[in-house]
Design a protein around this motif. Structure first.
Motif, short mmCIF file in Angstrom:
data_model
loop_
_atom_site.label_atom_id
_atom_site.label_comp_id
_atom_site.label_asym_id
_atom_site.label_seq_id
_atom_site.Cartn_x
_atom_site.Cartn_y
_atom_site.Cartn_z
N THR A 173 3.74 -1.33 -17.55
CA THR A 173 4.78 -0.31 -17.56
C THR A 173 5.78 -0.64 -16.46
N THR A 175 9.69 0.32 -14.58
CA THR A 175 10.79 1.26 -14.40
C THR A 175 11.86 0.59 -13.56
N SER A 176 13.11 0.84 -13.90
CA SER A 176 14.22 0.23 -13.18
C SER A 176 15.36 1.23 -13.08
N THR A 177 15.84 1.46 -11.85
CA THR A 177 16.94 2.40 -11.60
C THR A 177 18.01 1.69 -10.78
N PRO A 204 12.36 -5.97 -13.23
CA PRO A 204 11.10 -5.59 -13.87
C PRO A 204 10.11 -6.74 -14.00
#
Length: 282
Positions: A173, A175-177, A204
Protein backbone atom coordinates in the motif's frame (compact mmCIF):
# COMPACT_ATOMS: atom_id res chain seq x y z
CA UNK A 1 9.91 17.17 -25.18
CA UNK A 2 11.69 17.20 -21.83
CA UNK A 3 14.33 19.89 -21.33
CA UNK A 4 17.84 18.70 -20.48
CA UNK A 5 19.92 20.97 -18.20
CA UNK A 6 23.39 20.41 -16.78
CA UNK A 7 23.82 20.37 -13.01
CA UNK A 8 25.85 23.60 -13.15
CA UNK A 9 23.19 25.36 -15.22
CA UNK A 10 20.46 24.05 -12.96
CA UNK A 11 22.00 25.84 -9.98
CA UNK A 12 21.89 29.09 -11.92
CA UNK A 13 18.44 28.59 -13.47
CA UNK A 14 16.72 26.72 -10.64
CA UNK A 15 14.16 29.41 -9.88
CA UNK A 16 12.99 29.80 -13.46
CA UNK A 17 12.97 26.05 -14.06
CA UNK A 18 10.91 25.30 -10.96
CA UNK A 19 8.39 27.95 -11.97
CA UNK A 20 8.10 26.46 -15.46
CA UNK A 21 7.66 22.96 -14.06
CA UNK A 22 5.12 24.15 -11.48
CA UNK A 23 3.11 25.70 -14.29
CA UNK A 24 3.13 22.26 -15.93
CA UNK A 25 4.85 23.70 -18.99
CA UNK A 26 7.72 21.23 -19.18
CA UNK A 27 9.70 18.46 -17.50
CA UNK A 28 13.38 19.03 -16.72
CA UNK A 29 16.10 16.36 -16.77
CA UNK A 30 19.18 17.39 -14.76
CA UNK A 31 22.42 15.87 -16.07
CA UNK A 32 26.01 15.55 -14.87
CA UNK A 33 28.70 14.55 -17.35
CA UNK A 34 25.87 14.05 -19.87
CA UNK A 35 24.23 11.42 -17.65
CA UNK A 36 20.83 11.99 -15.96
CA UNK A 37 20.94 12.47 -12.18
CA UNK A 38 17.47 13.88 -11.47
CA UNK A 39 14.10 14.60 -13.06
CA UNK A 40 11.98 17.60 -12.12
CA UNK A 41 8.29 17.28 -12.96
CA UNK A 42 5.10 18.85 -11.67
CA UNK A 43 2.52 16.97 -9.66
CA UNK A 44 0.07 17.37 -12.53
CA UNK A 45 2.53 16.04 -15.06
CA UNK A 46 2.35 12.71 -16.80
CA UNK A 47 4.81 11.36 -14.24
CA UNK A 48 2.28 11.68 -11.45
CA UNK A 49 -0.41 10.36 -13.80
CA UNK A 50 1.58 7.13 -14.09
CA UNK A 51 0.87 6.35 -10.44
CA UNK A 52 -2.82 6.66 -11.30
CA UNK A 53 -2.34 4.07 -14.05
CA UNK A 54 -2.73 6.46 -16.97
CA UNK A 55 -0.17 4.36 -18.81
CA UNK A 56 -0.65 5.73 -22.33
CA UNK A 57 0.46 9.13 -20.97
CA UNK A 58 3.20 7.38 -18.97
CA UNK A 59 4.57 6.00 -22.24
CA UNK A 60 4.45 9.48 -23.73
CA UNK A 61 6.49 10.78 -20.79
CA UNK A 62 8.99 7.93 -21.18
CA UNK A 63 9.44 8.79 -24.85
CA UNK A 64 10.25 12.37 -23.88
CA UNK A 65 12.80 11.16 -21.33
CA UNK A 66 14.46 8.89 -23.88
CA UNK A 67 14.77 11.76 -26.33
CA UNK A 68 16.35 13.92 -23.63
CA UNK A 69 18.86 11.27 -22.47
CA UNK A 70 19.21 8.73 -25.32
CA UNK A 71 22.39 7.05 -24.06
CA UNK A 72 20.98 6.24 -20.63
CA UNK A 73 17.74 5.03 -22.18
CA UNK A 74 19.46 2.55 -24.48
CA UNK A 75 20.05 -0.13 -21.88
CA UNK A 76 16.51 0.20 -20.55
CA UNK A 77 15.16 -0.36 -24.05
CA UNK A 78 17.21 -3.52 -24.41
CA UNK A 79 15.87 -4.86 -21.11
CA UNK A 80 12.29 -4.04 -22.05
CA UNK A 81 12.63 -5.66 -25.48
CA UNK A 82 14.13 -8.76 -23.90
CA UNK A 83 11.13 -9.02 -21.58
CA UNK A 84 8.53 -8.46 -24.32
CA UNK A 85 10.21 -10.25 -27.25
CA UNK A 86 12.17 -13.23 -25.91
CA UNK A 87 14.21 -15.42 -28.21
CA UNK A 88 13.26 -19.04 -28.95
CA UNK A 89 15.34 -21.81 -27.38
CA UNK A 90 16.47 -24.91 -29.25
CA UNK A 91 14.74 -27.88 -27.67
CA UNK A 92 17.61 -30.16 -28.65
CA UNK A 93 19.99 -28.00 -26.62
CA UNK A 94 17.71 -28.62 -23.64
CA UNK A 95 18.06 -32.36 -24.18
CA UNK A 96 14.60 -32.74 -25.73
CA UNK A 97 14.93 -34.43 -29.13
CA UNK A 98 12.55 -37.42 -29.29
CA UNK A 99 12.45 -37.51 -33.11
CA UNK A 100 16.18 -37.12 -33.60
CA UNK A 101 18.43 -38.64 -30.96
CA UNK A 102 15.42 -40.03 -29.13
CA UNK A 103 16.42 -38.30 -25.90
CA UNK A 104 13.97 -36.65 -23.53
CA UNK A 105 16.26 -35.16 -20.93
CA UNK A 106 20.01 -35.36 -20.37
CA UNK A 107 22.73 -34.11 -18.06
CA UNK A 108 23.98 -31.86 -20.85
CA UNK A 109 20.49 -30.44 -21.32
CA UNK A 110 20.20 -29.66 -17.63
CA UNK A 111 23.59 -27.96 -17.63
CA UNK A 112 22.56 -25.95 -20.68
CA UNK A 113 19.41 -24.84 -18.85
CA UNK A 114 21.46 -23.75 -15.84
CA UNK A 115 23.71 -21.68 -18.08
CA UNK A 116 20.77 -20.10 -19.88
CA UNK A 117 19.07 -19.17 -16.61
CA UNK A 118 22.23 -17.50 -15.34
CA UNK A 119 22.57 -15.59 -18.61
CA UNK A 120 18.95 -14.45 -18.25
CA UNK A 121 19.66 -13.15 -14.75
CA UNK A 122 18.01 -16.09 -12.97
CA UNK A 123 20.88 -17.96 -11.31
CA UNK A 124 19.90 -21.36 -9.88
CA UNK A 125 22.68 -23.00 -7.90
CA UNK A 126 20.78 -25.62 -5.92
CA UNK A 127 21.04 -28.88 -7.88
CA UNK A 128 17.74 -30.25 -6.59
CA UNK A 129 15.92 -27.03 -7.45
CA UNK A 130 17.51 -26.96 -10.91
CA UNK A 131 16.36 -30.55 -11.41
CA UNK A 132 12.77 -29.56 -10.60
CA UNK A 133 12.94 -26.65 -13.01
CA UNK A 134 14.42 -28.90 -15.69
CA UNK A 135 11.62 -31.45 -15.30
CA UNK A 136 9.03 -28.68 -15.73
CA UNK A 137 10.86 -27.37 -18.81
CA UNK A 138 10.83 -30.84 -20.39
CA UNK A 139 7.08 -31.07 -19.79
CA UNK A 140 6.70 -27.71 -21.50
CA UNK A 141 8.76 -28.96 -24.45
CA UNK A 142 6.24 -31.77 -24.90
CA UNK A 143 3.24 -29.45 -24.77
CA UNK A 144 4.54 -26.42 -26.67
CA UNK A 145 5.85 -26.26 -30.22
CA UNK A 146 8.26 -23.39 -29.52
CA UNK A 147 9.88 -22.69 -26.16
CA UNK A 148 11.10 -19.16 -25.47
CA UNK A 149 13.63 -17.67 -23.08
CA UNK A 150 10.81 -16.06 -21.12
CA UNK A 151 9.25 -19.52 -20.62
CA UNK A 152 12.44 -20.62 -18.88
CA UNK A 153 12.46 -17.51 -16.72
CA UNK A 154 8.80 -17.90 -15.69
CA UNK A 155 9.20 -21.59 -14.79
CA UNK A 156 12.32 -20.81 -12.74
CA UNK A 157 10.50 -17.97 -10.98
CA UNK A 158 7.59 -20.24 -10.07
CA UNK A 159 9.82 -23.01 -8.74
CA UNK A 160 12.01 -20.60 -6.77
CA UNK A 161 8.94 -19.00 -5.18
CA UNK A 162 7.67 -22.45 -4.15
CA UNK A 163 10.94 -23.36 -2.43
CA UNK A 164 11.20 -22.80 1.35
CA UNK A 165 12.67 -19.55 2.69
CA UNK A 166 11.81 -17.66 -0.50
CA UNK A 167 10.22 -14.21 -0.70
CA UNK A 168 6.61 -13.59 -1.72
CA UNK A 169 4.82 -10.26 -1.92
CA UNK A 170 1.58 -10.46 0.07
CA UNK A 171 0.47 -6.82 0.05
CA UNK A 172 1.70 -3.32 -0.76
CA UNK A 173 0.00 0.00 0.00
CA UNK A 174 1.46 3.36 -1.00
CA UNK A 175 0.43 6.94 -0.29
CA UNK A 176 1.83 10.09 -1.88
CA UNK A 177 0.97 13.72 -1.12
CA UNK A 178 2.43 16.80 -2.78
CA UNK A 179 5.24 18.28 -0.71
CA UNK A 180 5.53 15.26 1.59
CA UNK A 181 7.60 12.05 1.40
CA UNK A 182 5.79 9.05 -0.04
CA UNK A 183 4.93 6.21 2.34
CA UNK A 184 4.78 2.50 1.55
CA UNK A 185 3.58 -0.39 3.69
CA UNK A 186 4.83 -3.76 2.43
CA UNK A 187 3.98 -7.24 3.69
CA UNK A 188 6.24 -10.11 2.63
CA UNK A 189 6.23 -13.84 3.21
CA UNK A 190 9.78 -14.54 4.37
CA UNK A 191 9.61 -18.32 4.62
CA UNK A 192 9.09 -18.28 8.40
CA UNK A 193 5.87 -16.26 8.24
CA UNK A 194 4.61 -12.87 7.05
CA UNK A 195 6.25 -9.61 8.09
CA UNK A 196 5.24 -5.99 7.51
CA UNK A 197 7.28 -2.81 7.29
CA UNK A 198 6.36 0.84 6.68
CA UNK A 199 8.94 3.24 5.23
CA UNK A 200 9.12 6.67 3.58
CA UNK A 201 10.95 7.53 0.38
CA UNK A 202 11.40 10.02 -2.43
CA UNK A 203 8.52 8.35 -4.27
CA UNK A 204 6.12 5.41 -3.83
CA UNK A 205 8.46 2.87 -5.42
CA UNK A 206 11.49 4.16 -3.51
CA UNK A 207 9.54 3.88 -0.24
CA UNK A 208 8.43 0.33 -1.08
CA UNK A 209 11.99 -0.73 -1.94
CA UNK A 210 13.28 0.71 1.34
CA UNK A 211 10.64 -1.26 3.24
CA UNK A 212 11.64 -4.46 1.43
CA UNK A 213 15.31 -3.80 2.17
CA UNK A 214 14.52 -3.54 5.88
CA UNK A 215 12.45 -6.74 5.79
CA UNK A 216 15.01 -8.82 3.90
CA UNK A 217 18.32 -7.33 4.99
CA UNK A 218 19.31 -7.13 1.31
CA UNK A 219 20.43 -3.83 -0.18
CA UNK A 220 21.25 -4.39 -3.87
CA UNK A 221 21.97 -1.60 -6.32
CA UNK A 222 19.26 -0.88 -8.87
CA UNK A 223 21.21 -0.85 -12.11
CA UNK A 224 18.26 -0.28 -14.46
CA UNK A 225 14.49 -0.02 -14.24
CA UNK A 226 11.89 0.16 -16.99
CA UNK A 227 8.08 0.23 -17.12
CA UNK A 228 6.08 -0.23 -20.32
CA UNK A 229 2.37 -0.57 -21.07
CA UNK A 230 1.62 -4.13 -22.20
CA UNK A 231 -1.98 -3.31 -23.14
CA UNK A 232 -3.95 -0.21 -24.06
CA UNK A 233 -6.61 1.77 -22.24
CA UNK A 234 -7.05 3.37 -18.82
CA UNK A 235 -6.85 -0.07 -17.21
CA UNK A 236 -3.70 -1.03 -19.12
CA UNK A 237 -1.35 -3.63 -17.66
CA UNK A 238 2.09 -2.32 -16.78
CA UNK A 239 5.13 -4.55 -17.23
CA UNK A 240 8.19 -3.66 -15.17
CA UNK A 241 11.73 -4.94 -15.66
CA UNK A 242 14.43 -4.29 -13.07
CA UNK A 243 18.13 -5.17 -13.00
CA UNK A 244 19.84 -5.54 -9.61
CA UNK A 245 23.50 -5.95 -8.71
CA UNK A 246 24.59 -7.34 -5.35
CA UNK A 247 27.99 -8.68 -4.31
CA UNK A 248 29.03 -9.24 -7.92
CA UNK A 249 25.79 -11.01 -8.87
CA UNK A 250 23.50 -9.48 -11.51
CA UNK A 251 19.87 -10.53 -11.74
CA UNK A 252 16.84 -9.37 -13.72
CA UNK A 253 13.29 -9.46 -12.38
CA UNK A 254 9.96 -8.80 -14.07
CA UNK A 255 6.50 -7.99 -12.78
CA UNK A 256 3.09 -7.03 -14.14
CA UNK A 257 0.07 -5.25 -12.71
CA UNK A 258 -2.58 -2.70 -13.65
CA UNK A 259 -0.71 -0.36 -11.28
CA UNK A 260 2.76 0.71 -12.40
CA UNK A 261 4.09 0.98 -8.83
CA UNK A 262 2.86 -2.49 -7.91
CA UNK A 263 4.40 -3.88 -11.11
CA UNK A 264 7.73 -2.39 -10.04
CA UNK A 265 7.47 -3.91 -6.56
CA UNK A 266 6.66 -7.33 -8.03
CA UNK A 267 9.68 -7.05 -10.33
CA UNK A 268 11.92 -6.08 -7.40
CA UNK A 269 10.78 -9.01 -5.23
CA UNK A 270 11.11 -11.33 -8.22
CA UNK A 271 14.73 -10.23 -8.70
CA UNK A 272 15.44 -10.58 -4.96
CA UNK A 273 14.31 -14.20 -5.12
CA UNK A 274 17.00 -14.84 -7.70
CA UNK A 275 19.57 -13.16 -5.44
CA UNK A 276 18.46 -15.28 -2.48
CA UNK A 277 18.82 -18.39 -4.62
CA UNK A 278 22.33 -17.36 -5.70
CA UNK A 279 23.38 -16.65 -2.09
CA UNK A 280 22.09 -20.03 -0.90
CA UNK A 281 25.11 -21.63 -2.55
CA UNK A 282 27.45 -19.76 -0.24
Amino acid sequence: MARSVSLDDFGRLAGDLVQAVAADEETVVVTRDEQPVAVLASHKSVLSMASLVDLPRWEEWLRDMKLAVPDAAGKLDRLARAAKHPEPVEKASLGFDPKGSGSVGSDAGREFLGGELRRLGVPVVDRELLGGIYAAVLELCEDKQTVYEEDLRVIAQEKISEAPQRLKLLAVTVTSTTGLPATAEVTLELGHGPAMRREQGDGPLDAAIKAIEKLTGLNPSVENFSVVAATRGHDAIAEAVIELVHEGETVVGAGASTNSIEAGVHAYVNALNFLVEARSAG
